[in-house]
Structure formats: structure tokens, C-alpha cells
Design an enzyme around this catalytic site. Structure first.
Site, PDB file in Angstrom:
ATOM      1  N   ASP A   8       0.793  -1.239   0.000  1.00  0.00           N
ATOM      2  CA  ASP A   8       0.000   0.000   0.000  1.00  0.00           C
ATOM      3  C   ASP A   8       0.826   1.291   0.000  1.00  0.00           C
ATOM      4  O   ASP A   8       0.520   2.232   0.743  1.00  0.00           O
ATOM      5  CB  ASP A   8      -0.976   0.014   1.194  1.00  0.00           C
ATOM      6  CG  ASP A   8      -2.016  -1.094   1.103  1.00  0.00           C
ATOM      7  OD1 ASP A   8      -1.920  -1.926   0.193  1.00  0.00           O
ATOM      8  OD2 ASP A   8      -2.918  -1.124   1.948  1.00  0.00           O
ATOM      9  N   ASP A  46      -4.445  -0.752  -1.986  1.00  0.00           N
ATOM     10  CA  ASP A  46      -5.756  -0.625  -1.383  1.00  0.00           C
ATOM     11  C   ASP A  46      -6.630  -0.039  -2.495  1.00  0.00           C
ATOM     12  O   ASP A  46      -6.261   0.973  -3.109  1.00  0.00           O
ATOM     13  CB  ASP A  46      -5.634   0.335  -0.188  1.00  0.00           C
ATOM     14  CG  ASP A  46      -6.625   0.047   0.924  1.00  0.00           C
ATOM     15  OD1 ASP A  46      -7.029  -1.121   1.107  1.00  0.00           O
ATOM     16  OD2 ASP A  46      -6.993   1.014   1.639  1.00  0.00           O
ATOM     17  N   HIS A  48     -10.495   0.629  -3.170  1.00  0.00           N
ATOM     18  CA  HIS A  48     -11.884   0.595  -2.719  1.00  0.00           C
ATOM     19  C   HIS A  48     -12.843   1.187  -3.751  1.00  0.00           C
ATOM     20  O   HIS A  48     -12.537   2.215  -4.369  1.00  0.00           O
ATOM     21  CB  HIS A  48     -12.036   1.410  -1.431  1.00  0.00           C
ATOM     22  CG  HIS A  48     -11.212   0.915  -0.280  1.00  0.00           C
ATOM     23  ND1 HIS A  48     -11.187  -0.404   0.114  1.00  0.00           N
ATOM     24  CD2 HIS A  48     -10.396   1.582   0.599  1.00  0.00           C
ATOM     25  CE1 HIS A  48     -10.397  -0.526   1.172  1.00  0.00           C
ATOM     26  NE2 HIS A  48      -9.888   0.652   1.479  1.00  0.00           N
ATOM     27  N   HIS A  80     -10.700   6.979   1.032  1.00  0.00           N
ATOM     28  CA  HIS A  80      -9.296   6.847   0.605  1.00  0.00           C
ATOM     29  C   HIS A  80      -9.171   5.745  -0.430  1.00  0.00           C
ATOM     30  O   HIS A  80      -9.991   4.827  -0.488  1.00  0.00           O
ATOM     31  CB  HIS A  80      -8.394   6.540   1.811  1.00  0.00           C
ATOM     32  CG  HIS A  80      -8.673   5.192   2.423  1.00  0.00           C
ATOM     33  ND1 HIS A  80      -9.713   4.975   3.290  1.00  0.00           N
ATOM     34  CD2 HIS A  80      -8.066   3.987   2.259  1.00  0.00           C
ATOM     35  CE1 HIS A  80      -9.744   3.697   3.643  1.00  0.00           C
ATOM     36  NE2 HIS A  80      -8.763   3.071   3.029  1.00  0.00           N
ATOM     37  N   LYS A 105      -6.693  -4.980  -3.301  1.00  0.00           N
ATOM     38  CA  LYS A 105      -7.399  -5.474  -2.116  1.00  0.00           C
ATOM     39  C   LYS A 105      -8.386  -4.428  -1.606  1.00  0.00           C
ATOM     40  O   LYS A 105      -8.258  -3.245  -1.919  1.00  0.00           O
ATOM     41  CB  LYS A 105      -6.402  -5.850  -1.023  1.00  0.00           C
ATOM     42  CG  LYS A 105      -5.609  -4.672  -0.520  1.00  0.00           C
ATOM     43  CD  LYS A 105      -4.609  -5.137   0.497  1.00  0.00           C
ATOM     44  CE  LYS A 105      -4.056  -3.983   1.278  1.00  0.00           C
ATOM     45  NZ  LYS A 105      -5.053  -3.127   1.926  1.00  0.00           N
ATOM     46  N   CYS A 150      -2.103  -2.557   7.443  1.00  0.00           N
ATOM     47  CA  CYS A 150      -1.966  -3.467   6.306  1.00  0.00           C
ATOM     48  C   CYS A 150      -0.655  -4.255   6.313  1.00  0.00           C
ATOM     49  O   CYS A 150      -0.632  -5.409   5.902  1.00  0.00           O
ATOM     50  CB  CYS A 150      -2.191  -2.706   5.011  1.00  0.00           C
ATOM     51  SG  CYS A 150      -3.916  -2.174   4.913  1.00  0.00           S
TER      52      CYS A 150
HETATM   53  C1  VGL Z   1      -4.834   0.886   5.463  1.00  0.00           C
HETATM   54  C2  VGL Z   1      -6.404   1.847   6.819  1.00  0.00           C
HETATM   55  C3  VGL Z   1      -7.367   1.682   5.864  1.00  0.00           C
HETATM   56  C4  VGL Z   1      -3.417   0.468   5.262  1.00  0.00           C
HETATM   57  C5  VGL Z   1      -5.789   0.699   4.484  1.00  0.00           C
HETATM   58  O1  VGL Z   1      -2.983   0.349   4.106  1.00  0.00           O
HETATM   59  O2  VGL Z   1      -2.711   0.247   6.274  1.00  0.00           O
HETATM   60  N1  VGL Z   1      -5.158   1.444   6.636  1.00  0.00           N
HETATM   61  N2  VGL Z   1      -7.054   1.103   4.704  1.00  0.00           N
HETATM   62 ZN    ZN Z   2      -8.454   1.024   3.063  1.00  0.00          ZN
END
Ligand code: VGL
Ligand code: ZN
Length: 203
Positions: A8, A46, A48, A80, A105, A150
Site C-alpha cells: 500500500d 488498497d 476501494h 481513501h 485489495k 496493512c
Molecule cells: C490501510 C487503513 C485503511 C493500510 C488501508 O494500508 O494500512 N489502513 N485502509
Molecule cells: Zn483502506
């Protein structure tokens, strides 16, 4: 076979992004340095959909609130890493040409996914484990964002799937929503068998 796994490293987790991890951008030079030392480099993103279950805005609630969705605790985050947005993209300074494979993901609208291997309900597997098996990878060198979310869950799942896992500590930064979370996460990973190393130890 060894692989480098970048977790990420995305604009939204860097300063200026929607969910900035303090000093998150400092992992980029570490990643760029290590990219050249591995013949296989994998990155998670990440990723979404709009209106994702993990967004406070989806529920009309405050950021940081914790709700329960089908028995699973869900921390509510700012919007995000929306698919195909600038925030979901790799930072411009990351040497993305060296990335061989990308794992998306958190794509399910109603289930969050901190780990690069499974969603938080452990219902669905991403493509990561199969890809690593196909490439005969047994050792993972993990770095990225965020140490206490993550990175932690990816490392713990990697260990539970039988991989030897190294956490490149100087290549990770955490959220520390509660001060001490990052330290706890490192101890938890180590306690479950991860080896904590620095990027200098990788030749
Ligand atoms: C993450 C919070 C929400 C991360 C992803 O990549 O650590 N943290 N989504
Ligand atoms: Zn996230």
C-alpha cells in the site's frame, strides 16, 4: 525464491493524501533502493469502490468511530484509495517500472481488507498466495504502509500460510491511532515468527 512485497505505498497514505501516515513518504526511497535487489517485486494497492464500508462518509459517521459489520469491528476511515483515483495511485517518486505484479485489495464494497492475502472476514482470498505459489516464492521481504494495519495483517497472514517473512522496519511507517500501536504491531509480528530487519541488511 525470494520476493519483495510493497504494501500500500499509495498517494493517499502519504502526506498530502486522504489518510496520511505520518512520514509515510519516507518509505519510498527505501522501496526504490530495494526494488533493484530482487528479481520479483509485488505491490499491493488498497483499491476501494466509492461508498466503501470502511468510509465514515458511507455511514454518515465520524472518522475514527468503530462500528460492527456482521460481527466484524470496522474502524471508519476518511474516503481513501478509491479505485482509479490519484489517491489510489503509486506516488510519482516510486519506481513503478520495477513492479512485476499488483494485488488489489479492499475491492469488495462491504468487506474491508487490511491483509494482502485475505479480506478481514477471511472469506475471500486475493490472488497473492496463488501467484507466490506459482512463482515458487517461500520468503517474503515486506515493507510499506501502514505498519499497524496493512503491513501487520499481511505479515501475519503470510506467516500463517507458511512463508518465511522478513519485515524491513525502516521501510515501514504506521498510523499510531493509539500511541504505541506501531511498537505493538512490530512485537506481535515478531512474536508470530516474523524477522525484523533493516534495509541495510539486504545485500
Ligand atoms: C490501510 C487503513 C485503511 C493500510 C488501508 O494500508 O494500512 N489502513 N485502509
Ligand atoms: Zn483502506
Amino acid at each position: 525464491m525470494q520476493a519483495l512485497l510493497l504494501v500500500d505505498i499509495q498517494n493517499d497514505f502519504c502526506p498530502g493524501g486522504a489518510l496520511p501516515v505520518p512520514r509515510g513518504d519516507e518509505v519510498i526511497p527505501v522501496a526504490n533502493k530495494l526494488l533493484n535487489k530482487f528479481s520479483l517485486v509485488i505491490a499491493t494497492q488498497d483499491w476501494h469502490p466509492k461508498g466503501h464500508i470502511s468510509f465514515a462518509s458511507t455511514h454518515g459517521k465520524k472518522i475514527g468511530e468503530i462500528i460492527e459489520v456482521e460481527g466484524i469491528k470496522q474502524i471508519l476511515w476518511p474516503d481513501h484509495c478509491v479505485q482509479n483515483s490519484w489517491g489510489a495511485d503509486f506516488p510519482a517518486k516510486l519506481n513503478r517500472e520495477k513492479i512485476d505484479y499488483i494485488v488489489y485489495k479492499g475491492t469488495h464494497p462491504k468487506i474491508d481488507s487490511y491483509s494482502g492475502f485475505f479480506d478481514n472476514a477471511r472469506q475471500q482470498k486475493t490472488s497473492l498466495d496463488n501467484y507466490l505459489q506459482e512463482k515458487k516464492v517461500s520468503e517474503l521481504y515486506v515493507l510499506g504502509l501502514a505498519t499497524d494495519y496493512c503491513v501487520k495483517f499481511t505479515v501475519l497472514d503470510g506467516l500463517s500460510l507458511g512463508y518465511k517473512v522478513y519485515v524491513v522496519v525502516d521501510g515501514c511507517r504506521g498510523v499510531d491511532l493509539n500511541p504505541g500501536d506501531v511498537q505493538k504491531a512490530l512485537e506481535e509480528m515478531q512474536g508470530k515468527g516474523a524477522r525484523l530487519i533493516t534495509s541495510e541488511e539486504i545485500k
